[in-house]
Design a protein around this motif. Structure first.
Motif, PDB file in Angstrom:
ATOM      1  N   ARG A  50       0.904  -1.176   0.020  1.00  0.00           N
ATOM      2  CA  ARG A  50      -0.243   0.178  -0.098  1.00  0.00           C
ATOM      3  C   ARG A  50       0.671   1.302   0.141  1.00  0.00           C
ATOM      4  NH1 ARG A  50      -3.498  -3.339   3.363  1.00  0.00           N
ATOM      5  NH2 ARG A  50      -5.405  -3.842   2.027  1.00  0.00           N
ATOM      6  N   GLU A  53       0.984   2.690  -3.731  1.00  0.00           N
ATOM      7  CA  GLU A  53      -0.322   3.124  -4.148  1.00  0.00           C
ATOM      8  C   GLU A  53      -0.157   4.622  -4.794  1.00  0.00           C
ATOM      9  OE1 GLU A  53      -3.201   2.240  -1.177  1.00  0.00           O
ATOM     10  OE2 GLU A  53      -3.753   0.446  -2.267  1.00  0.00           O
ATOM     11  N   SER A  54       0.318   5.422  -4.125  1.00  0.00           N
ATOM     12  CA  SER A  54       0.612   6.787  -4.551  1.00  0.00           C
ATOM     13  C   SER A  54       1.445   7.055  -5.575  1.00  0.00           C
ATOM     14  CB  SER A  54       0.937   7.794  -3.478  1.00  0.00           C
ATOM     15  OG  SER A  54       2.268   7.329  -2.949  1.00  0.00           O
ATOM     16  N   ARG A  55       2.448   6.296  -5.810  1.00  0.00           N
ATOM     17  CA  ARG A  55       3.203   6.182  -6.962  1.00  0.00           C
ATOM     18  C   ARG A  55       2.844   5.703  -8.211  1.00  0.00           C
ATOM     19  NH1 ARG A  55       9.033   3.768  -5.185  1.00  0.00           N
ATOM     20  NH2 ARG A  55       9.394   3.806  -7.374  1.00  0.00           N
ATOM     21  N   GLN A  57      -0.446   5.908  -8.790  1.00  0.00           N
ATOM     22  CA  GLN A  57      -1.239   6.893  -9.135  1.00  0.00           C
ATOM     23  C   GLN A  57      -0.619   7.886 -10.022  1.00  0.00           C
ATOM     24  OE1 GLN A  57      -3.390   7.939  -5.526  1.00  0.00           O
ATOM     25  NE2 GLN A  57      -4.603   5.868  -5.392  1.00  0.00           N
ATOM     26  N   ALA A  58       0.364   8.320  -9.338  1.00  0.00           N
ATOM     27  CA  ALA A  58       0.962   9.117 -10.130  1.00  0.00           C
ATOM     28  C   ALA A  58       1.479   9.056 -11.591  1.00  0.00           C
ATOM     29  CB  ALA A  58       2.412   9.748  -9.416  1.00  0.00           C
ATOM     30  N   ARG A  59       1.705   7.751 -11.967  1.00  0.00           N
ATOM     31  CA  ARG A  59       1.991   7.312 -13.571  1.00  0.00           C
ATOM     32  C   ARG A  59       0.809   7.090 -14.064  1.00  0.00           C
ATOM     33  NH1 ARG A  59       6.723   3.522 -14.844  1.00  0.00           N
ATOM     34  NH2 ARG A  59       6.038   4.481 -17.020  1.00  0.00           N
ATOM     35  N   ARG A  62      -3.424   2.156 -12.006  1.00  0.00           N
ATOM     36  CA  ARG A  62      -4.393   1.540 -11.042  1.00  0.00           C
ATOM     37  C   ARG A  62      -3.524   0.656 -10.134  1.00  0.00           C
ATOM     38  NH1 ARG A  62      -7.686  -2.797 -10.038  1.00  0.00           N
ATOM     39  NH2 ARG A  62      -9.294  -2.650  -8.630  1.00  0.00           N
TER      40      ARG A  62
END
Length: 283
Positions: A50, A53-55, A57-59, A62
């Protein structure tokens, strides 16, 4: 349209490097999602996943992290398949790391209406001297050097994934899926990935024994698939060549093979079925 499914059982120490390598990939020409299935974990595997997850999303990718109470790789693979959105699938062990170009090359190899199975150039890694010596010979065995073994990583397109339903309750998922495809349907792309083997003689014997049982189990349960087996026999000339190139590595590799045979004979003598699943792990 590639879903990467990663079953992970107590892989806290390895999963971060795996996910970092995926997210550091050159941008493939297709959408990507990552599904991590933490199964039967007693460590921080899910928490580590988890944290990425932000990395993702930055690309624009999903990412989903599932948690299953029971540790079972086939169940984890099936849960990952059920959660995945894209028709192309890559199945990746949590201790594997990818080179930046690999995802893009896999997507190109899978593109098209015909069923395809693809993997990258396998680099076997090890730390201790015993495992390094074993790996030095293992990587030169014809099947590993010239085939498409798919150890730790294999990918299929939509037509390829349609060749089976749920993963069966077997030991060797990679052997089963590889043999669903004819040799001419398997593609080895040029980009590499690192596949670590276990450390120490005893662990190598346990894992090699499990691998051999997995192959025998597939042959027993799905005999028709063996028509797609293109694994070349090493033969005496091949063994002599390997021994000449690396005497120490060949000695370790041979000792592991002999220990597996000895353990299998002892198991058979005790009345245990050689084809039954063995869920022992090297680490």
């Amino acid at each position: 349209m590639l879903s990467i499914i990663i079953p992970a059982n107590n892989e806290e120490a390895f999963l971060g490097a795996c996910l970092s390598s995926i997210l550091a990939s050159d941008s493939p020409a297709c959408p990507v999602e990552i599904v991590v299935v933490a199964n039967g974990c007693t460590d921080r595997t899910a928490e580590v996943a988890r944290g990425f997850e932000s990395r993702a999303q930055a690309r624009g990718w999903r990412m989903e992290v599932l948690e299953l109470c029971q540790g079972d790789k086939m169940r984890a693979l099936n849960a990952g398949d059920a959660a995945a959105h894209w028709p192309w699938r890559a199945y990746l062990d949590a201790d594997v790391t990818l080179s930046p170009a690999l995802l893009g090359q896999l997507c190109k190899a899978l593109d098209g209406p015909k069923a395809r199975y693809a993997s990258g150039r396998l680099r076997i890694t090890a730390q201790g001297w015993v495992s390094r010596a074993y790996a030095a010979t293992y990587r030169r065995v014809p099947f590993m050097a010239r085939g498409v073994p798919g150890c730790g990583l294999f990918a299929v397109n939509a037509a390829g994934r349609a060749r089976w339903g749920k993963f069966p309750d077997i030991i060797s998922d990679d052997t089963y899926v590889r043999l669903l495809f004819r040799p001419d349907e398997r593609i080895n792309v040029a980009a590499t990935y690192d596949w670590p083997i276990v450390e120490g003689f005893a662990a190598l014997v346990r894992v090699r024994q499990r691998q051999d049982r997995g192959v025998r189990q597939v042959a027993a349960l799905f005999p028709d698939l063996m028509a797609n087996d293109d694994k070349a026999k090493l033969g005496v000339p091949g063994m002599l060549l390997l021994a000449a190139r690396n005497p120490v590595g060949f000695a370790v590799y041979s000792a592991v093979a002999l220990a597996v045979r000895w353990r299998d004979r002892g198991r058979a003598g005790a009345g245990a079925g050689a084809g039954l699943p063995d869920w022992s792990r090297g680490r």
